[in-house]
Design an enzyme around this catalytic site. Structure first.
Site, PDB file in Angstrom:
ATOM      1  N   PHE A 134       1.016  -1.278   0.028  1.00  0.00           N
ATOM      2  CA  PHE A 134      -0.348  -0.015  -0.133  1.00  0.00           C
ATOM      3  C   PHE A 134       0.804   0.773  -0.306  1.00  0.00           C
ATOM      4  O   PHE A 134       2.138   1.371   0.264  1.00  0.00           O
ATOM      5  CB  PHE A 134      -0.991   0.160   1.111  1.00  0.00           C
ATOM      6  CG  PHE A 134      -1.967   0.595   0.748  1.00  0.00           C
ATOM      7  CD1 PHE A 134      -3.033   0.775   0.770  1.00  0.00           C
ATOM      8  CD2 PHE A 134      -2.193   2.073   1.781  1.00  0.00           C
ATOM      9  CE1 PHE A 134      -4.310   2.346   0.449  1.00  0.00           C
ATOM     10  CE2 PHE A 134      -2.868   3.274   1.791  1.00  0.00           C
ATOM     11  CZ  PHE A 134      -4.154   2.863   0.635  1.00  0.00           C
ATOM     12  N   ASP A 205       0.359  -4.331   8.691  1.00  0.00           N
ATOM     13  CA  ASP A 205      -0.155  -3.192   8.411  1.00  0.00           C
ATOM     14  C   ASP A 205      -1.648  -3.891   8.870  1.00  0.00           C
ATOM     15  O   ASP A 205      -1.291  -5.116   7.529  1.00  0.00           O
ATOM     16  CB  ASP A 205      -0.283  -2.474   7.138  1.00  0.00           C
ATOM     17  CG  ASP A 205      -0.689  -1.149   7.219  1.00  0.00           C
ATOM     18  OD1 ASP A 205      -1.693  -1.468   8.206  1.00  0.00           O
ATOM     19  OD2 ASP A 205      -1.007  -0.238   6.725  1.00  0.00           O
ATOM     20  N   TYR A 230     -11.638   3.265   9.505  1.00  0.00           N
ATOM     21  CA  TYR A 230     -12.930   2.841   8.842  1.00  0.00           C
ATOM     22  C   TYR A 230     -13.635   2.252   8.035  1.00  0.00           C
ATOM     23  O   TYR A 230     -14.410   1.592   7.133  1.00  0.00           O
ATOM     24  CB  TYR A 230     -13.609   4.595   7.757  1.00  0.00           C
ATOM     25  CG  TYR A 230     -12.047   4.527   7.537  1.00  0.00           C
ATOM     26  CD1 TYR A 230     -11.415   3.903   5.782  1.00  0.00           C
ATOM     27  CD2 TYR A 230     -10.755   5.391   7.801  1.00  0.00           C
ATOM     28  CE1 TYR A 230     -10.725   4.201   5.327  1.00  0.00           C
ATOM     29  CE2 TYR A 230      -9.832   5.728   7.131  1.00  0.00           C
ATOM     30  CZ  TYR A 230      -9.481   4.679   6.264  1.00  0.00           C
ATOM     31  OH  TYR A 230      -7.660   4.930   5.482  1.00  0.00           O
ATOM     32  N   LYS A 231     -12.719   0.610   7.579  1.00  0.00           N
ATOM     33  CA  LYS A 231     -13.082  -0.371   6.666  1.00  0.00           C
ATOM     34  C   LYS A 231     -13.487  -1.379   7.474  1.00  0.00           C
ATOM     35  O   LYS A 231     -14.840  -1.023   7.510  1.00  0.00           O
ATOM     36  CB  LYS A 231     -11.828  -0.816   6.061  1.00  0.00           C
ATOM     37  CG  LYS A 231     -10.490   0.584   5.593  1.00  0.00           C
ATOM     38  CD  LYS A 231      -9.397  -0.085   4.879  1.00  0.00           C
ATOM     39  CE  LYS A 231      -9.196   1.271   4.109  1.00  0.00           C
ATOM     40  NZ  LYS A 231      -6.953   0.417   4.283  1.00  0.00           N
TER      41      LYS A 231
HETATM   42  C1  LIG Z   1      -6.952   1.900   3.692  1.00  0.00           C
HETATM   43  C2  LIG Z   1      -4.808   1.764   4.452  1.00  0.00           C
HETATM   44  C3  LIG Z   1      -4.424   2.788   5.187  1.00  0.00           C
HETATM   45  C4  LIG Z   1      -4.852   3.779   4.652  1.00  0.00           C
HETATM   46  O1  LIG Z   1      -4.295   4.904   5.746  1.00  0.00           O
HETATM   47  P1  LIG Z   1      -5.296   6.021   6.790  1.00  0.00           P
HETATM   48  O2  LIG Z   1      -3.886   6.534   6.864  1.00  0.00           O
HETATM   49  O3  LIG Z   1      -6.174   6.313   6.724  1.00  0.00           O
HETATM   50  O4  LIG Z   1      -4.624   7.210   4.711  1.00  0.00           O
HETATM   51  C5  LIG Z   1      -3.213   2.968   5.123  1.00  0.00           C
HETATM   52  N1  LIG Z   1      -2.966   0.904   4.793  1.00  0.00           N
HETATM   53  C6  LIG Z   1      -3.121   0.170   4.106  1.00  0.00           C
HETATM   54  C7  LIG Z   1      -2.629  -1.155   4.150  1.00  0.00           C
HETATM   55  C8  LIG Z   1      -4.534   0.404   3.997  1.00  0.00           C
HETATM   56  O5  LIG Z   1      -5.133  -0.410   3.675  1.00  0.00           O
END
Ligand SMILES: *Cc1c(COP(=O)(O)O)cnc(C)c1O
Length: 446
Positions: A134, A205, A230-231
């Site tokens: 990511f 993560d 939020y997921k």
């Molecule tokens: C959605 C996601 C994020 C999101 O990070 P934000 O700081 O909330 O924008 C980070 N890492 C992974 C692997 C994700 O899927």
């Protein structure tokens, strides 16, 4: 007397109505304000609104804020909320209650743990991750290397080579448990053990696995973890994120953001920083009370569910989707990517198509009760973001090839929803309706 057990239903072939009738998680659907007009397959990106969240926010706004005013920091549990909600999330990830706090975003928490891990092992200069991780994870490693200026290097190797690449120079291995695009799943315990065998630390993560499957950070002996609110936790848009640090690292835990809320005595207003004990020091500034209230509703709801049942239903739903998409949509150039049926994987399914973006827009735009909402992730080989550098803009020439991503969220999805969604995908592809110009305009958020 022995009772004869009914033969278990085969989730790939049995009738959807029979599978829904036998589903132990079915009652959870009513716990969400979710319209039957859409099939929501994007709960891996933004979970829907839990029933009661709007009411809870209204109470926090009208009573705690409106009437309680500043007294509510003490009387309504506001100041403890980051640690209280963190302790609840700890139960979802196999952590002790005092090992998790809710603060900031996943990105900001990555910044904290990357710096903490590097500070703890000054002699080691390598940070290991995989290409295609990511983006925020890779960007934050890059920025830590830049700002520290101590000669660290980021090494990206394919996932199969991570374990073998860990060596005496490896400070930190930073990996995403479930890959956001392919849904590939790491064996957390095995990769953690490989990192530790080389004396390295590891950060997981959990953004795409938190709330979607059982996770046991302490059984795996993970050092650090971060994850999204939020997921799959359904904490609402922009919900704050979790951060975990194993207790054995608490005493020496350094934060690059020693703000006053993470101070040992915030209201002593001392001139010099002194860290709060343990995980509490990873707080920085004043917590977002409204967002925490929404997140807590989502977390409380998730705690009522049995994550083993959630994972089992996820598998049944996604394998049904995968099998049916492969069978009916393959002739139109759609291909299910990632681990095949029968293999462990995360709780979303990605379907590659040369015009995946336009197909997804056509799916979302379908009329009532047929609208199927997923999202789009660009193909990894696509050139850097189109449009003005650094800004999110709509662009007609942005790449459309990539994957349609369908999140499988067992608390509110039914087998009948999966069947309806596959029918929609097949119809959009067969009729070619996605070729209409209105579906080609790429919006800022995909
Ligand atoms: C959605 C996601 C994020 C999101 O990070 P934000 O700081 O909330 O924008 C980070 N890492 C992974 C692997 C994700 O899927």
């Amino acid at each position: 007397m022995t009772q004869s057990m009914p033969a278990p239903l085969d989730p790939l072939t049995a009738d959807a109505a029979a599978l829904d009738a036998a589903d132990p998680l079915a009652p959870f659907r009513e716990r969400f304000d979710l319209s039957d007009d859409v099939i929501y397959l994007d709960g891996n990106s933004l979970g829907p609104l839990p029933t009661g969240a709007a009411e809870r926010i209204a109470v926090v706004v009208r009573e705690e804020w409106g009437e309680g005013l500043i007294r509510s920091w003490n009387t309504a549990g506001w100041i403890e909320a980051p640690l209280r909600v963190g302790a609840k999330i700890a139960r979802l990830v196999g952590a002790a209650p005092h090992e998790v706090v809710v603060a900031d975003s996943t990105s900001v928490n990555l910044h904290k743990v990357i710096h903490a891990a590097l500070a703890a092992q000054p002699g080691r200069k390598t940070i290991l991750s995989e290409p295609g991780n990511f983006p925020t994870d890779l960007y934050l490693i890059e920025s830590a290397i830049r700002t520290l200026g101590k000669g660290h290097q980021l090494v990206l190797v394919p996932r199969e080579e991570i374990a073998a690449r860990c060596d005496t120079d490896t400070a930190l291995v930073l990996l995403t448990h479930v890959h956001y695009r392919t849904a590939e799943l790491y064996d957390m315990a095995a990769v953690t053990a490989a990192a530790h065998a080389a004396g390295a630390r590891i950060c997981w993560d959990l953004s795409h696995s938190l709330g979607a499957m059982p996770i046991d950070l302490n059984a795996a002996r993970a050092d650090y973890a971060v994850g999204c609110g939020y997921k799959f936790l359904n904490g609402g848009p922009g919900a704050p994120a979790m951060v975990f640090v194993a207790e054995r690292h608490h005493e020496t835990l350094e934060t690059p953001m020693g703000g006053w809320i993470g101070h040992a005595r915030p209201f002593a207003f001392e001139d010099t920083y002194a860290p709060a004990p343990g995980i509490a020091r990873l707080q920085c500034g004043t917590p977002p009370v409204l967002s925490l209230a929404a997140l807590e509703v989502g977390v409380d709801l998730m705690l009522e569910a049995d994550l083993t049942q959630v994972a089992a239903k996820s598998r049944a739903l996604r394998e049904r989707l995968m099998a049916r998409v492969a069978a009916t949509c393959g002739p139109y150039g759609a291909e299910v990517i990632g681990p095949p049926i029968g293999q462990p994987r995360g709780s979303h399914v990605s379907v590659a198509h040369p015009s995946a973006y336009a197909v997804m827009q056509a799916l979302i735009a379908r009329p009532r009760r047929r609208s199927t909402i997923g999202d789009f992730r660009v193909a990894p080989s696509a050139p850097a973001r189109a449009g003005v550098a650094g800004s999110l803009v709509e662009s007609e020439d942005a790449p459309l090839a990539g994957v349609m991503r369908f999140g499988i969220t067992p608390l509110y999805l039914r087998f009948a929803d999966v069947d309806r969604a596959v029918e929609s995908i097949e119809e959009v592809l067969r009729t070619g309706v996605w070729q209409e110009p209105r579906f080609q305009v790429r919006r800022a958020v995909t």
